[in-house]
Each structure stands twice: as structure tokens, then as C-alpha cells.
Design a protein around this motif. Structure first.
Motif, mmCIF file in Angstrom:
data_model
loop_
_atom_site.group_PDB
_atom_site.id
_atom_site.type_symbol
_atom_site.label_atom_id
_atom_site.label_comp_id
_atom_site.label_asym_id
_atom_site.label_seq_id
_atom_site.Cartn_x
_atom_site.Cartn_y
_atom_site.Cartn_z
ATOM 1 N N LEU A 357 0.712 -1.074 -0.143
ATOM 2 C CA LEU A 357 0.109 -0.122 -0.119
ATOM 3 C C LEU A 357 0.732 1.444 0.218
ATOM 4 O O LEU A 357 0.525 2.386 -0.384
ATOM 5 C CB LEU A 357 -1.051 -0.046 1.323
ATOM 6 C CG LEU A 357 -2.177 -1.140 1.327
ATOM 7 C CD1 LEU A 357 -2.843 -1.094 2.567
ATOM 8 C CD2 LEU A 357 -3.195 -0.974 0.168
ATOM 9 N N LEU A 358 2.079 1.190 0.453
ATOM 10 C CA LEU A 358 3.008 2.336 0.576
ATOM 11 C C LEU A 358 3.702 2.548 -0.694
ATOM 12 O O LEU A 358 4.179 3.640 -0.910
ATOM 13 C CB LEU A 358 4.062 2.230 1.737
ATOM 14 C CG LEU A 358 3.482 2.031 3.021
ATOM 15 C CD1 LEU A 358 4.543 1.451 3.904
ATOM 16 C CD2 LEU A 358 2.818 3.240 3.381
ATOM 17 N N LEU A 359 3.507 1.766 -1.791
ATOM 18 C CA LEU A 359 4.240 1.882 -3.138
ATOM 19 C C LEU A 359 3.744 3.231 -3.694
ATOM 20 O O LEU A 359 4.731 3.922 -4.428
ATOM 21 C CB LEU A 359 3.793 0.655 -4.040
ATOM 22 C CG LEU A 359 5.130 -0.370 -3.886
ATOM 23 C CD1 LEU A 359 4.430 -1.780 -4.491
ATOM 24 C CD2 LEU A 359 6.463 -0.206 -4.307
ATOM 25 N N PRO A 360 2.247 3.748 -3.877
ATOM 26 C CA PRO A 360 2.171 4.904 -4.578
ATOM 27 C C PRO A 360 2.737 6.182 -3.969
ATOM 28 O O PRO A 360 3.302 6.828 -4.734
ATOM 29 C CB PRO A 360 0.601 5.047 -4.449
ATOM 30 C CG PRO A 360 0.226 3.424 -4.244
ATOM 31 C CD PRO A 360 1.286 2.810 -3.529
ATOM 32 N N VAL A 361 3.101 5.865 -2.497
ATOM 33 C CA VAL A 361 3.729 7.060 -1.727
ATOM 34 C C VAL A 361 5.118 7.171 -2.256
ATOM 35 O O VAL A 361 5.881 8.281 -2.529
ATOM 36 C CB VAL A 361 3.525 6.926 -0.327
ATOM 37 C CG1 VAL A 361 4.100 8.090 0.506
ATOM 38 C CG2 VAL A 361 2.186 6.850 0.172
ATOM 39 N N ALA A 362 5.766 6.126 -1.978
ATOM 40 C CA ALA A 362 7.116 5.931 -2.420
ATOM 41 C C ALA A 362 7.381 6.224 -3.891
ATOM 42 O O ALA A 362 8.433 6.858 -4.029
ATOM 43 C CB ALA A 362 7.682 4.518 -2.372
ATOM 44 N N LEU A 363 6.459 5.902 -4.950
ATOM 45 C CA LEU A 363 6.727 6.641 -6.301
ATOM 46 C C LEU A 363 6.516 7.968 -6.290
ATOM 47 O O LEU A 363 7.456 8.670 -7.291
ATOM 48 C CB LEU A 363 5.627 5.738 -7.070
ATOM 49 C CG LEU A 363 5.952 4.465 -7.655
ATOM 50 C CD1 LEU A 363 4.801 3.595 -8.214
ATOM 51 C CD2 LEU A 363 6.879 4.378 -8.517
ATOM 52 N N HIS A 364 5.675 8.467 -5.584
ATOM 53 C CA HIS A 364 5.552 10.005 -5.300
ATOM 54 C C HIS A 364 6.669 10.523 -5.048
ATOM 55 O O HIS A 364 7.147 11.670 -5.646
ATOM 56 C CB HIS A 364 4.314 10.463 -4.731
ATOM 57 C CG HIS A 364 4.162 11.791 -4.487
ATOM 58 N ND1 HIS A 364 3.719 12.763 -5.513
ATOM 59 C CD2 HIS A 364 4.411 12.522 -3.465
ATOM 60 C CE1 HIS A 364 3.823 13.762 -5.230
ATOM 61 N NE2 HIS A 364 4.269 13.945 -3.805
ATOM 62 N N LEU A 365 7.353 10.231 -4.133
ATOM 63 C CA LEU A 365 8.514 10.747 -3.548
ATOM 64 C C LEU A 365 9.835 10.408 -4.259
ATOM 65 O O LEU A 365 10.368 11.492 -4.246
ATOM 66 C CB LEU A 365 8.881 9.940 -1.908
ATOM 67 C CG LEU A 365 7.926 10.322 -0.896
ATOM 68 C CD1 LEU A 365 8.185 9.853 0.359
ATOM 69 C CD2 LEU A 365 7.735 11.975 -0.737
ATOM 70 N N SER A 366 9.661 9.646 -4.895
ATOM 71 C CA SER A 366 10.838 9.224 -6.052
ATOM 72 C C SER A 366 11.022 10.349 -6.854
ATOM 73 O O SER A 366 12.088 10.498 -7.636
ATOM 74 C CB SER A 366 10.938 7.885 -6.647
ATOM 75 O OG SER A 366 10.024 7.825 -7.334
ATOM 76 N N HIS A 367 9.866 10.726 -7.373
ATOM 77 C CA HIS A 367 9.951 11.905 -8.368
ATOM 78 C C HIS A 367 9.899 13.496 -7.824
ATOM 79 O O HIS A 367 10.069 14.434 -8.549
ATOM 80 C CB HIS A 367 8.735 11.826 -9.287
ATOM 81 C CG HIS A 367 8.808 10.505 -10.097
ATOM 82 N ND1 HIS A 367 7.898 9.477 -9.848
ATOM 83 C CD2 HIS A 367 9.813 9.832 -10.953
ATOM 84 C CE1 HIS A 367 8.086 8.422 -10.502
ATOM 85 N NE2 HIS A 367 9.292 8.837 -11.396
#
Length: 399
Positions: A357-367
Motif C-alpha cells: 500500500l505504500l508503493l504509491p507514496v514511494a513512487l511519488h516521493l521518488s519523483h
């Protein structure tokens, strides 16, 4: 030209003039794990730093309140139940007393405590805590591996840090089953993402022996195996579909035999008030906390916000088209946690293994910009440290 002439520095020679033998290189079977560990090292170091920060704040706060940190981490609440199982085994009858039958707790963790404690120094409590901490690091590695596999190293590191910095992240270093379960779930999902269905299935079996929500891992692997069978027949995929639920089904069946009724495990859960009601009790408590209670307890507000955020993040995960096994795992886990009519306060902990569930947040932070990413992660780490200490020292019930 001699073979040594092109080397930048000459090698020392023995008394006979011949070069000494080269040190043996690691066996090839170790090369891949060592490379994987080196790749995961930043994530693991970050994980230890986040959890170390939480432990430091807990230690200072506990000292000022006159509490010991060791009992909080190793011997209280659910940890006490698991230690009791390791010491005395399981109940033999169903009974009628509410919230008192230890058959509600799955066996892998207490079995590991008993087995490891038999061959190591220290108490069973210290053994249980050591197993949990080691399992948390293994879980962090598996979480990084999943994120790295899907979106690259940066996302893998961010995913690991976000998991470490969850509001109830302190549980990762307590004598609970969540660290062990998350480790088994993460590596099972990684195995299925890399096409190793049988490995994934056996890990799912172990997860099914660890927590009631192990059925979520079994469902993810079984669905992946059935989808593989749709593409073409494979004996390995068929075997994986059959093996994945064995741990969970085996324990549920064993409880039924032990108490002498086919629904024995579910009867035990009813004694703990953990019946599924489709989410009615969850919605009632949410409305009460957010709309009717003028002074809601801070910890319960955090639990409620965690549940709401998890539903939103699942929607984003579907929108991101995460791999089917990850979506099945988180969907079943959410359905169990939100659909239960049981106690409300531990539900944020129950969702601790739902790292996809944290993958969308990690993706957002990566950009995001470095400044924004640093601010967001710092806020998460400080908040996790505070809520962890508050949960252990101020909140009067179990996490």
C-alpha cells in the motif's frame, strides 16, 4: 612477457620463489545473495536508523516515567501470550471465558522461540525479541527487493523507509508476530514476482502458520498460480496453488480436532469477539470517533486515519496497476481488518504487513524534489517515534 609483468604491483613470493596461493573466492552460490545484500545495504541501514530513532525516544520517555523498556518490548500484551504458548503449549478445550483461549494465536513464532531458546543462552523472552528484530530486518530486505524489482532502487529504499516509519512501527521491534509475518509475506511476494512459484508457495505456507491473516498471502500466491495455469499447464504452478494455503488450513483444522468440533478455530475467534460483520462495527466506531466524540483518544484517531489512508492507498495501487499478487494480498488483508467486528485499537498494527500500500507514496516521493522528500521522510520518522512511544507508555491497552 610474463603473466605478472602487466600487474600494477608485484605479488609477494614464497621462499621457493613461487607466488603464494590466491585466497579462495566465495562459492558462486553466494555471489547473488552477496550482490543483493550490497544493493539493499542503503535500505537496511536507513531502516535501522529509523527504528533506532524510535527506540531512542522510547528509552528517554520511559526513563522519565520510571518504566523499563525491556518489559514493554519483550514481555507484555501479545508477547506474553506467545511466551506462555512456548512454555506451556496450547489449551485443550474451547472453554467459555472471553478473550482467554490461546488457540487464537498461530504456532510458528512460539515454536521458533522454544526451539531457538533451547540451544541459545538467555531467557525465552530475550529469544523472542531477538527473533522479532532479526525478522524485521529480513522483512525490510524483502520489502526493498519488491520495490526494487518493480520500480528501481530508489523506490525500494523509500518503500523500506516508509514501512519503518509507520505510526505503529515500534511493533517491528517487539515480541509480536508482525515482523516474522511481514518477512515471509514480502519474500513470498518477491518470489512470485520473479517466477518462483514453489518457493512463494512454501513461504506462504509458513506465513499461514504465523498469523490469521496468512490466508492473504496464500490467496495471492494461489491466484498467481492459477493465472499461470491459464496461460499454460504447469505441474509446478498446480503444486504451488495447492501448497500455498496448507499452513493456514492445517492450523485451523488442527484446532478443530483439538477442541472436538469442525468450527473450533472460528469458535475460538468468537470468544475473542473477532467475527466478520462486513465492516458494520468498523464504520460505527469511525463515526463515533470522528463525528460524535468531542475528545477522542489520540491513539484511536491515529488508528482511524490509518484505516482511511489504507483504503485510499489501495485505490491508488489499483490505479497504478500493481501486479495482481500484490493487489490480492492487500485486498484480502484489508477485507479481514476492516470487516472484523472485533476490537478496534490494534487494527493499525494488523495492517503493518500491508507494505504494498505504500508503493504509491514511494513512487511519488521518488519523483519529488530532494527538499520535499527530506521534509516528508523526516516528518514520518519523527511522527513514528512519537506515536511508538505514546502507544507503549500512554495508551493503556495493547498496541
Amino acid at each position: 612477457m610474463s603473466t605478472t609483468a602487466s600487474r600494477p604491483t608485484p605479488r609477494a613470493t614464497t621462499a621457493t620463489g613461487s607466488p603464494p596461493p590466491s585466497p579462495p573466492s566465495p562459492p558462486r552460490v553466494l555471489h547473488a545473495p552477496l550482490r543483493a545484500l550490497r544493493r539493499a545495504a542503503p535500505a537496511l541501514l536507513a531502516y535501522l536508523a529509523v527504528r533506532g530513532t524510535g527506540l531512542a525516544l522510547l528509552t528517554v520517555w520511559a526513563h522519565r516515567r520510571g518504566h523499563g523498556v525491556w518489559p514493554i518490548l519483550a514481555t507484555q500484551w501479545d508477547a506474553d501470550w506467545y511466551l506462555g504458548i512456548a512454555d506451556h503449549g496450547y489449551a485443550r478445550e474451547l472453554g467459555t471465558a472471553p478473550s482467554s483461549n490461546n488457540l487464537a494465536f498461530f504456532p510458528l513464532y512460539p515454536v521458533l522461540i522454544k526451539a531457538v531458546a533451547a540451544v541459545t543462552p538467555g531467557t525465552r523472552a530475550s529469544t523472542g525479541l531477538a527473533i522479532a528484530v532479526i525478522a524485521s530486518v529480513v522483512a525490510a530486505w524483502g520489502i526493498f527487493a519488491v520495490g526494487d524489482r518493480l520500480y528501481g532502487r530508489r523506490v525500494g529504499v523509500l518503500l523500506t523507509v516508509l514501512w519503518a516509519a509507520l505510526p505503529v512501527g515500534l511493533v517491528q521491534w517487539m515480541g509480536y508476530t508482525e515482523p516474522l509475518f511481514t518477512a515471509l509475506a514480502a519474500w513470498s511476494l518477491y518470489a512470485v514476482l520473479t517466477g518462483r512459484l514453489l518457493t512463494a508457495a512454501w513461504l506462504a505456507t509458513l506465513a499461514g502458520l504465523t498469523r490469521p491473516t496468512g490466508i492473504a498471502v496464500a490467496a495471492a500466491i494461489t491466484v498467481a498460480a492459477l493465472l499461470a495455469l491459464r496461460r499454460r499447464f504447469s505441474a509446478r504452478a498446480l503444486a504451488a496453488a495447492a501448497i500455498a494455503p496448507l499452513g493456514w488450513c492445517g492450523y485451523v483444522g488442527w484446532v478443530g480436532l483439538r477442541v472436538g468440533r469442525w468450527d473450533g478455530y472460528f469458535a475460538v475467534q468468537r470468544l475473542w469477539h473477532n467475527e466478520l460483520d462486513g465492516g458494520r462495527e468498523t464504520l460505527r466506531l469511525m463515526r463515533q470517533l470522528l463525528a460524535r466524540d468531542s475528545t477522542p483518544e489520540l491513539f484511536l484517531v491515529m488508528v482511524t486515519l490509518t484505516l482511511v489512508a489504507s483504503v485510499v492507498l489501495f485505490g491508488l495501487s489499483v490505479g497504478d496497476r500493481q501486479p495482481v499478487p500484490l493487489l490480492v494480498f492487500t485486498a484480502v488483508l484489508l477485507a479481514i481488518v476492516l470487516g472484523s467486528g472485533g476490537v478496534y485499537f490494534p487494527r493499525a498494527r494488523f495492517l503493518l504487513p500491508a507494505f504494498p500500500l505504500l508503493l504509491p507514496v514511494a513512487l511519488h516521493l521518488s519523483h519529488a524534489s530532494r527538499r520535499y522528500r527530506t521534509l516528508a521522510l523526516t516528518t514520518a520518522v519523527v511522527g513514528s517515534a512519537y506515536f511508538g512511544a505514546y502507544m507503549a507508555l500512554v495508551w493503556p491497552a495493547a498496541p
